[in-house]
Write a protein that holds these residues in place. Structure first.
Motif, mmCIF file in Angstrom:
data_model
loop_
_atom_site.group_PDB
_atom_site.id
_atom_site.type_symbol
_atom_site.label_atom_id
_atom_site.label_comp_id
_atom_site.label_asym_id
_atom_site.label_seq_id
_atom_site.Cartn_x
_atom_site.Cartn_y
_atom_site.Cartn_z
ATOM 1 N N LYS A 59 44.901 42.480 37.069
ATOM 2 C CA LYS A 59 45.385 43.708 37.383
ATOM 3 C C LYS A 59 46.657 43.460 36.179
ATOM 4 O O LYS A 59 47.196 44.568 35.627
ATOM 5 N N TYR A 83 44.515 44.519 32.826
ATOM 6 C CA TYR A 83 44.741 45.708 32.788
ATOM 7 C C TYR A 83 45.813 46.481 32.914
ATOM 8 O O TYR A 83 45.640 47.610 31.783
ATOM 9 N N TYR A 140 43.060 49.821 34.950
ATOM 10 C CA TYR A 140 42.687 49.027 36.704
ATOM 11 C C TYR A 140 42.211 50.125 37.778
ATOM 12 O O TYR A 140 40.980 50.267 37.912
ATOM 13 N N GLU A 160 36.254 43.036 42.180
ATOM 14 C CA GLU A 160 37.078 42.881 41.251
ATOM 15 C C GLU A 160 36.221 41.797 40.333
ATOM 16 O O GLU A 160 35.863 41.534 39.396
#
Length: 119
Positions: free
Chosen positions: A4, A7, A13, A23
């Protein structure tokens, strides 16, 4: 660095998680991006004034970035694709867009490498 956090620098994300719900899947395809040759083909094609090939490379780069939600790189790649769709592109615009793509490609790849190396 978490996925995260990665991103938060290069993309969205939440958007990619809609397409790739795990993920480990996001990570797998994000890391494969480092092997993608679309950016290199775009640079070489423009340097050789092969705008048909440059269009194809920009289009591929745009698609990969869209699928992975790499929004910072997707946006200039999308505009470049549309600019190169014309058989006689505006070379000033192409040069400006190529510079934006270079900057965002560097940011994207450096961030992915930092993520990979932190795992």
């Amino acid at each position: 660095m978490t996925l995260k956090e990665c991103y938060s620098i290069i993309g969205d994300y939440n958007d990619v998680a809609k397409r790739l719900p795990l993920e480990r899947m996001i990570t797998k395809f994000m890391l494969k991006f480092l092997d993608d040759k679309s950016y290199e083909k775009l640079e070489n094609s423009i340097a050789n004034a092969d705008y048909k090939e440059a269009f194809m490379a920009a289009h591929t780069l745009k698609g990969v970035c869209q699928n992975l939600s790499f929004t910072k790189l997707y946006e200039p790649s999308h505009v470049m694709t549309e600019t190169l769709r014309n058989e006689n592109p505006d070379m000033v615009k192409v040069a400006e867009l190529l510079e934006k793509i270079r900057e965002n490609y560097r940011l994207t790849t450096e961030t992915i490498i930092k993520f990979r190396d932190s795992q």
